[in-house]
Motif scaffolding. Structure first.
Motif, mmCIF file in Angstrom:
data_model
loop_
_atom_site.group_PDB
_atom_site.id
_atom_site.type_symbol
_atom_site.label_atom_id
_atom_site.label_comp_id
_atom_site.label_asym_id
_atom_site.label_seq_id
_atom_site.Cartn_x
_atom_site.Cartn_y
_atom_site.Cartn_z
ATOM 1 N N THR A 134 39.113 32.356 37.665
ATOM 2 C CA THR A 134 37.966 33.179 37.780
ATOM 3 C C THR A 134 36.921 33.054 36.465
ATOM 4 O O THR A 134 35.707 32.949 36.644
ATOM 5 C CB THR A 134 38.181 34.531 38.003
ATOM 6 O OG1 THR A 134 38.971 34.469 39.307
ATOM 7 C CG2 THR A 134 36.888 35.278 38.734
ATOM 8 N N HIS A 173 42.991 38.978 46.439
ATOM 9 C CA HIS A 173 42.442 40.059 45.389
ATOM 10 C C HIS A 173 40.759 39.695 45.183
ATOM 11 O O HIS A 173 40.603 38.562 45.458
ATOM 12 C CB HIS A 173 42.646 39.953 43.886
ATOM 13 C CG HIS A 173 44.463 40.436 43.907
ATOM 14 N ND1 HIS A 173 45.311 39.574 43.973
ATOM 15 C CD2 HIS A 173 44.782 41.774 43.909
ATOM 16 C CE1 HIS A 173 46.409 40.368 43.949
ATOM 17 N NE2 HIS A 173 46.076 41.776 44.019
ATOM 18 N N ARG A 203 37.664 38.895 43.742
ATOM 19 C CA ARG A 203 37.222 38.286 42.445
ATOM 20 C C ARG A 203 35.516 38.202 42.308
ATOM 21 O O ARG A 203 35.096 37.900 43.050
ATOM 22 C CB ARG A 203 37.733 36.718 42.170
ATOM 23 C CG ARG A 203 39.313 36.608 42.353
ATOM 24 C CD ARG A 203 39.965 37.174 41.181
ATOM 25 N NE ARG A 203 41.358 37.063 41.183
ATOM 26 C CZ ARG A 203 42.082 37.774 40.217
ATOM 27 N NH1 ARG A 203 41.569 38.156 39.028
ATOM 28 N NH2 ARG A 203 43.609 37.673 40.180
ATOM 29 N N SER A 223 45.318 34.960 46.691
ATOM 30 C CA SER A 223 46.256 36.099 46.608
ATOM 31 C C SER A 223 45.829 37.370 47.118
ATOM 32 O O SER A 223 46.660 38.344 47.006
ATOM 33 C CB SER A 223 46.435 36.132 45.097
ATOM 34 O OG SER A 223 45.565 36.991 44.472
ATOM 35 N N LEU A 244 46.833 46.606 35.581
ATOM 36 C CA LEU A 244 45.897 45.673 34.954
ATOM 37 C C LEU A 244 45.439 44.488 35.339
ATOM 38 O O LEU A 244 44.514 43.993 35.111
ATOM 39 C CB LEU A 244 46.542 45.458 33.203
ATOM 40 C CG LEU A 244 45.767 45.338 32.329
ATOM 41 C CD1 LEU A 244 44.413 46.537 32.058
ATOM 42 C CD2 LEU A 244 46.285 45.097 30.900
ATOM 43 N N LEU A 245 46.480 43.836 35.800
ATOM 44 C CA LEU A 245 46.262 42.279 36.367
ATOM 45 C C LEU A 245 45.614 42.529 37.454
ATOM 46 O O LEU A 245 45.205 41.476 38.216
ATOM 47 C CB LEU A 245 47.542 41.660 36.103
ATOM 48 C CG LEU A 245 48.208 41.289 34.914
ATOM 49 C CD1 LEU A 245 49.490 40.615 35.049
ATOM 50 C CD2 LEU A 245 47.197 40.439 34.026
ATOM 51 N N GLU A 263 45.011 32.990 38.195
ATOM 52 C CA GLU A 263 43.823 33.135 38.946
ATOM 53 C C GLU A 263 42.873 33.766 38.516
ATOM 54 O O GLU A 263 41.739 33.464 38.632
ATOM 55 C CB GLU A 263 44.565 34.021 40.143
ATOM 56 C CG GLU A 263 43.613 34.003 41.318
ATOM 57 C CD GLU A 263 43.935 34.870 42.629
ATOM 58 O OE1 GLU A 263 44.489 34.293 43.239
ATOM 59 O OE2 GLU A 263 43.394 35.763 42.518
ATOM 60 N N LEU A 301 51.033 47.422 33.775
ATOM 61 C CA LEU A 301 50.783 45.989 33.586
ATOM 62 C C LEU A 301 49.993 45.158 34.863
ATOM 63 O O LEU A 301 48.997 44.628 34.683
ATOM 64 C CB LEU A 301 51.887 44.992 33.056
ATOM 65 C CG LEU A 301 51.283 43.582 32.660
ATOM 66 C CD1 LEU A 301 50.544 43.536 31.554
ATOM 67 C CD2 LEU A 301 52.835 42.917 32.088
ATOM 68 N N ARG A 358 44.849 39.606 31.080
ATOM 69 C CA ARG A 358 44.363 38.740 32.313
ATOM 70 C C ARG A 358 44.247 37.175 32.094
ATOM 71 O O ARG A 358 44.743 36.546 32.925
ATOM 72 C CB ARG A 358 43.155 39.399 32.943
ATOM 73 C CG ARG A 358 43.281 40.893 33.350
ATOM 74 C CD ARG A 358 42.051 41.352 34.111
ATOM 75 N NE ARG A 358 42.241 42.622 34.602
ATOM 76 C CZ ARG A 358 41.166 43.612 34.217
ATOM 77 N NH1 ARG A 358 40.423 43.320 33.420
ATOM 78 N NH2 ARG A 358 41.507 44.751 34.606
#
Lengths: 200, 87
Positions: free
Chosen positions: A120, B53, B55, B51, B25-26, A116, B22, A110
Motif C-alpha cells: 500500500t 482491511h 487501505r 485480507s 498497530l498493524l 500488504e 502489535l 508496518r
C-alpha cells in the motif's frame, strides 16, 4: 521509463533535489559509502530476499529522513538517467510524507512487518511515478508492470494485485487532472517554474 | 479480544497483550471489510484489501488540479476523488 522530450540538465536535477530536501529537511547519502546499507545488503542476501549487488546498485532506500541513493545526484548513468533521478527524488519523498503522517515507529513497523501495508505504501509512492509521467507526456504507465516491481520488495502475489488496484484508482484521479501526492505537487510546481521544454 | 484467526495470540497474558498491541498497530488480523469494496472515510478514499482491511488510496481533499476543490464521492457504484461540482 519514459524519456522526456529533452533530458533535464544536471543543474535542474540538483535544483529539484535541493528544493525537496529543503522542504522536507531530508538528507541524501551515497548507498555505496554507507556501512548501514552494506549490512542491510548482506542481510537481505543471506535471507535470499535480494542480491546484495542489486540492492546496492539498483535500489534507492529511504530510512527516516535519509535517502540512500546508488548514484550521484545530477550525474547520469545508463541505469539512472537524469529523468529517472527526478522520479526517484519525488517517489522517496512520498515515503517521508508517509512517515510524517503515521509516525516513524508505526510506519517503520508496518512497512517492515506487513507485506500488504508495504504494498500500500509503495503503491502510493508509485503514484508519484504516474503523476510525473502524466505531467511529462500525458501517458499512464502499464500499471500491472509497475506494481509487479513489488516482487523485489518481498510482496506476495495478492499484495502485487492490491498495489495494481490501488494504482488503477490513483490513475483515475491522474487522468481527471488531479495530483494527489504532495511531493508530486511540489515537484511539478518546481519543474514548471525552473525548466523549459521538458514536456511533450 | 484477540481475533480467532491469530494462531499465535493465545499464550500468557503479557505476551498476549504485547502481541495484541502489535497486531492492532498493524491493523489487526480480523477482516473488517470485503475485498474489493471501496469507501469514503471522510475525505479519504479507501479500498478493501484481500485480507479484509481498509487501505488508503488518497485523501481527496489534498488533491490539486483543475483549480478545483476535490472530494470523495460515490461514482457509478465505486468511490472516487472528483473535482467538486463535476458530477
Amino acid at each position: 521509463m519514459t524519456a522526456p522530450r529533452r533530458m533535464p540538465t544536471s543543474d535542474e536535477v540538483r535544483g529539484l533535489w535541493a528544493s525537496l530536501r529543503s522542504t522536507y529537511t531530508s538528507e541524501v547519502a551515497s548507498k555505496a559509502d554507507s556501512e548501514t546499507m552494506r549490512l542491510v545488503a548482506h542481510a537481505l542476501n543471506a535471507m535470499g530476499v535480494l542480491d546484495a549487488g542489486d540492492f546496492l546498485e539498483r535500489f534507492t532506500t529511504t530510512i527516516g529522513r535519509t535517502i540512500y541513493v546508488p548514484f550521484e545526484v545530477g550525474v547520469a548513468t545508463e541505469r539512472h538517467t537524469l529523468w529517472r533521478q527526478v522520479v526517484i527524488c519525488v517517489h522517496e519523498h512520498v515515503h517521508i510524507d508517509q512517515l510524517d503522517r503515521e509516525g516513524e515507529v508505526a510506519f517503520s513497523l508496518r512497512y517492515l512487518l506487513d507485506p500488504e501495508a508495504r504494498a500500500t505504501y509503495e503503491a502510493e509512492a508509485m503514484r508519484a511515478n504516474v503523476e510525473l509521467r502524466y505531467w511529462l507526456d500525458g501517458q499512464v504507465h502499464d500499471l500491472a508492470k509497475l506494481a509487479g516491481n513489488l516482487r523485489y520488495y518481498g510482496c506476495r502475489s495478492q499484495d502485487v494485485d492490491l498495489a495494481r488496484r490501488l494504482l488503477e484508482m490513483s490513475a483515475r484521479i491522474v487522468r481527471r487532472g488531479g495530483v494527489a501526492n504532495r511531493a508530486s505537487q511540489l515537484a511539478i510546481d518546481w519543474l514548471e517554474q525552473h525548466t523549459r521544454g521538458l514536456r511533450a | 479480544m484477540v481475533p480467532h484467526t491469530c494462531a499465535l495470540c493465545y499464550p500468557e497474558p503479557m505476551r498476549e497483550l504485547a502481541l495484541t498491541l502489535l497486531l492492532a498497530l498493524l491493523g489487526g488480523c480480523g477482516s473488517v471489510c470485503t475485498s474489493p469494496a471501496t469507501r469514503c472515510a471522510g475525505s479519504v478514499l479507501e479500498l478493501c484489501s484481500p485480507s479484509g482491511h481498509w487501505r488508503r488510496v488518497a485523501d481527496c481533499s489534498e488533491v490539486r488540479g483543475l483549480d478545483a476543490t476535490w472530494e470523495c464521492l460515490e461514482v457509478d457504484g465505486e468511490h472516487d476523488c472528483v473535482p467538486e461540482g463535476q458530477l
